[in-house]
Motif scaffolding. Structure first.
Motif, PDB file in Angstrom:
ATOM      1  N   SER A 237     -12.594   5.380  10.595  1.00 37.87           N
ATOM      2  CA  SER A 237     -11.756   4.282  10.138  1.00 37.87           C
ATOM      3  C   SER A 237     -11.377   3.354  11.287  1.00 37.87           C
ATOM      4  O   SER A 237     -11.423   2.119  11.151  1.00 37.87           O
TER       5      SER A 237
ATOM      6  N   THR B 270     -10.216   1.736   1.076  1.00 36.38           N
ATOM      7  CA  THR B 270      -9.403   0.865   1.930  1.00 36.38           C
ATOM      8  C   THR B 270     -10.280  -0.086   2.725  1.00 36.38           C
ATOM      9  O   THR B 270      -9.955  -1.277   2.877  1.00 36.38           O
ATOM     10  N   HIS B 271     -11.415   0.383   3.232  1.00 38.64           N
ATOM     11  CA  HIS B 271     -12.325  -0.488   3.990  1.00 38.64           C
ATOM     12  C   HIS B 271     -12.951  -1.559   3.097  1.00 38.64           C
ATOM     13  O   HIS B 271     -13.090  -2.722   3.510  1.00 38.64           O
TER      14      HIS B 271
ATOM     15  N   SER C 215     -10.599   7.639  -0.293  1.00 39.96           N
ATOM     16  CA  SER C 215      -9.490   6.707  -0.126  1.00 39.96           C
ATOM     17  C   SER C 215      -9.724   5.777   1.065  1.00 39.96           C
ATOM     18  O   SER C 215      -9.517   4.561   0.981  1.00 39.96           O
ATOM     19  N   MET C 216     -10.163   6.337   2.178  1.00 37.39           N
ATOM     20  CA  MET C 216     -10.446   5.547   3.378  1.00 37.39           C
ATOM     21  C   MET C 216     -11.549   4.524   3.104  1.00 37.39           C
ATOM     22  O   MET C 216     -11.432   3.339   3.479  1.00 37.39           O
TER      23      MET C 216
ATOM     24  N   GLY D 200       0.802  -1.220   0.000  1.00 34.56           N
ATOM     25  CA  GLY D 200       0.000   0.000   0.000  1.00 34.56           C
ATOM     26  C   GLY D 200       0.833   1.269   0.000  1.00 34.56           C
ATOM     27  O   GLY D 200       0.497   2.249  -0.664  1.00 34.56           O
TER      28      GLY D 200
ATOM     29  N   GLN E 199      -6.849   4.312   8.165  1.00 33.43           N
ATOM     30  CA  GLN E 199      -6.443   5.451   7.341  1.00 33.43           C
ATOM     31  C   GLN E 199      -7.309   6.665   7.716  1.00 33.43           C
ATOM     32  O   GLN E 199      -7.934   6.677   8.760  1.00 33.43           O
TER      33      GLN E 199
ATOM     34  N   ASP F  16      -4.151  -1.546   1.217  1.00 35.16           N
ATOM     35  CA  ASP F  16      -4.791  -0.259   1.483  1.00 35.16           C
ATOM     36  C   ASP F  16      -4.241   0.792   0.539  1.00 35.16           C
ATOM     37  O   ASP F  16      -3.269   0.555  -0.172  1.00 35.16           O
ATOM     38  N   GLU F  17      -4.885   1.939   0.537  1.00 30.61           N
ATOM     39  CA  GLU F  17      -4.311   3.107  -0.127  1.00 30.61           C
ATOM     40  C   GLU F  17      -3.838   4.075   0.939  1.00 30.61           C
ATOM     41  O   GLU F  17      -4.597   4.426   1.851  1.00 30.61           O
ATOM     42  N   CYS F  18      -2.596   4.497   0.809  1.00 28.96           N
ATOM     43  CA  CYS F  18      -2.024   5.476   1.736  1.00 28.96           C
ATOM     44  C   CYS F  18      -2.094   6.851   1.083  1.00 28.96           C
ATOM     45  O   CYS F  18      -1.348   7.138   0.151  1.00 28.96           O
TER      46      CYS F  18
ATOM     47  N   TRP G 160     -11.631  -2.735   0.321  1.00 28.41           N
ATOM     48  CA  TRP G 160     -10.530  -3.649   0.004  1.00 28.41           C
ATOM     49  C   TRP G 160     -10.270  -4.596   1.175  1.00 28.41           C
ATOM     50  O   TRP G 160      -9.967  -5.771   0.965  1.00 28.41           O
ATOM     51  N   LEU G 161     -10.380  -4.081   2.401  1.00 27.49           N
ATOM     52  CA  LEU G 161     -10.160  -4.924   3.583  1.00 27.49           C
ATOM     53  C   LEU G 161     -11.131  -6.104   3.600  1.00 27.49           C
ATOM     54  O   LEU G 161     -10.734  -7.251   3.871  1.00 27.49           O
TER      55      LEU G 161
END
Length: 375
Positions: A204, A164-165, A160-161, A94, A193, A145-147, A167-168
């Motif tokens: 998050s 990421t969720h 982005s957050m 990430g 994130q 995740d994406e940072c 994707w999780l």
């Protein structure tokens, strides 16, 4: 994996024990970074016997590109490939998504990126990142995740957050559909994130806590934001993440960053700083920071650091190590890297002892100005 919280200091700092199939880790702990399966300029023997590293890191993005999954699978995973028989953690890639901003495209499916090695194009998805980490075989693996960069616009950080969720959830599903390649358990840590926005960090942290994974990580910090913002975000998140599970603050940082974040309830740290700065002649000591290239050390025949127990610090002088750097000798980089890594491990060991004694807060307040001193 099992985590037992041993004691919480009045300051909020925690001491615990993390048990994996490859060994036991006492927390708080610092983890040397071995991006491509190698901690730069340091051998595995030195990591074990001189530095006494309990766990090291590898990186999914870099190991996927080189040596590649076929080699790693034939070797029996990264433990067998690099000869490290203690615990391993892998970052999911990430952060590389973040650092390759000019050569990647993020979409719901995943991240399409160009290799920094040869320009070839690859797609990372939550599913294949889990598959790759199965092949690498680390004990602790990170969700994809994406940072987001700093600074980020609020709406970008929010999108982005949320990505990421989503994707999780796909990472968790994929892991539940597959089994470890080499017979030892692999534990997933999701990543909080939200950039430096308090409401996003809260959302998050609550979302990550609700997934009930065995440990949790905090990402997207130490990417250029002021230290005060990092501490504020970290303190907010640790109030939400479950107390009975280990907390890992990714990519942090200086010795004083580590001590401050331990007080906020963080258990695990990693950073390239001790080796990267060591290769450039910056040494961390209990008395402060040394630029070993400075001429003032040319005739200083005292030990590199009398309070650092490792062989490099005890048996080489400041004058000699300076000479190695001025002469461009690789040995200088190795000695400085060993010295710095040993110092970081001694720092978290000392922090643990203070936590167990219930005296962490006053000790930390005394130590931070000393560690920041420029010698």
């Amino acid at each position: 994996m099992n985590f037992e919280l041993t004691k919480t200091d009045p300051s909020g700092a925690r001491a615990g024990t993390l048990t994996t199939d490859h060994g036991v880790i006492q927390t708080p702990i610092f983890m040397p970074v071995g991006t491509v399966g190698s901690v730069k300029a340091v051998t595995q023997e030195q990591l074990r016997n001189d530095i006494d590293a309990r766990i090291i890191l590898g990186n999914t993005y870099h190991l996927y590109l080189r040596p590649g999954l076929d080699v790693l699978k034939q070797a029996g995973g990264l433990h067998k490939f690099n000869g490290w028989d203690r615990p391993l953690l892998t970052d999911s890639g990430g952060y590389q998504v973040f650092s390759l901003a000019a050569n990647r495209k993020i979409k719901e499916e995943g991240c399409l990126f160009q290799s920094h090695i040869d320009g070839s194009r690859h797609l990372f998805t939550p599913e294949n990142v889990m598959d790759i980490q199965r092949v690498i075989g680390a004990d602790i693996i990170m969700a994809f995740d994406e940072c987001p960069p700093y600074p980020s616009e609020y709406q970008y950080a929010k999108r982005s957050m949320e990505l990421t969720h989503r994707w999780l959830d796909r990472c968790i599903k994929r892991l539940n559909e597959t089994t470890p390649e080499y017979g030892h358990e692999q534990t997933l840590f999701p990543i909080v994130q939200g950039s430096t926005y308090k409401d996003l960090r809260k959302i998050s942290a609550e979302a990550i806590a609700s997934r009930n994974c065995a440990g949790n990580a905090i990402g997207g910090l130490s990417v250029g934001e002021p230290e005060a913002d990092m501490y504020e975000m970290c303190g907010l998140v640790t109030e939400i993440l479950p107390k009975e599970k280990p907390r890992y603050l990714m990519g942090v940082g200086t010795p004083w960053n580590i001590l401050q974040n331990i007080e906020l309830g963080i258990d695990m740290f990693d950073c390239v700083m001790p080796t990267r700065n060591g290769r450039n002649g910056m040494l961390f000591t209990w008395q402060g920071v040394i630029n070993i290239r400075n001429k003032k050390w040319a005739t200083d025949f005292s030990q590199l650091d009398a309070e650092n127990p490792c062989f490099a610090s005890q048996n080489y002088t400041k004058a000699y190590v300076r000479h190695l750097f001025v002469a461009g000798e690789i040995l200088g980089m190795t000695l400085a890297s060993i010295h710095n890594l040993c110092f970081y491990l001694e720092l978290v060991k000392a922090a643990r002892e203070q936590i167990l004694q219930g005296t962490y807060g006053p000790w930390k307040t005394k130590m931070i100005p000393q560690l920041k001193t420029r010698l």
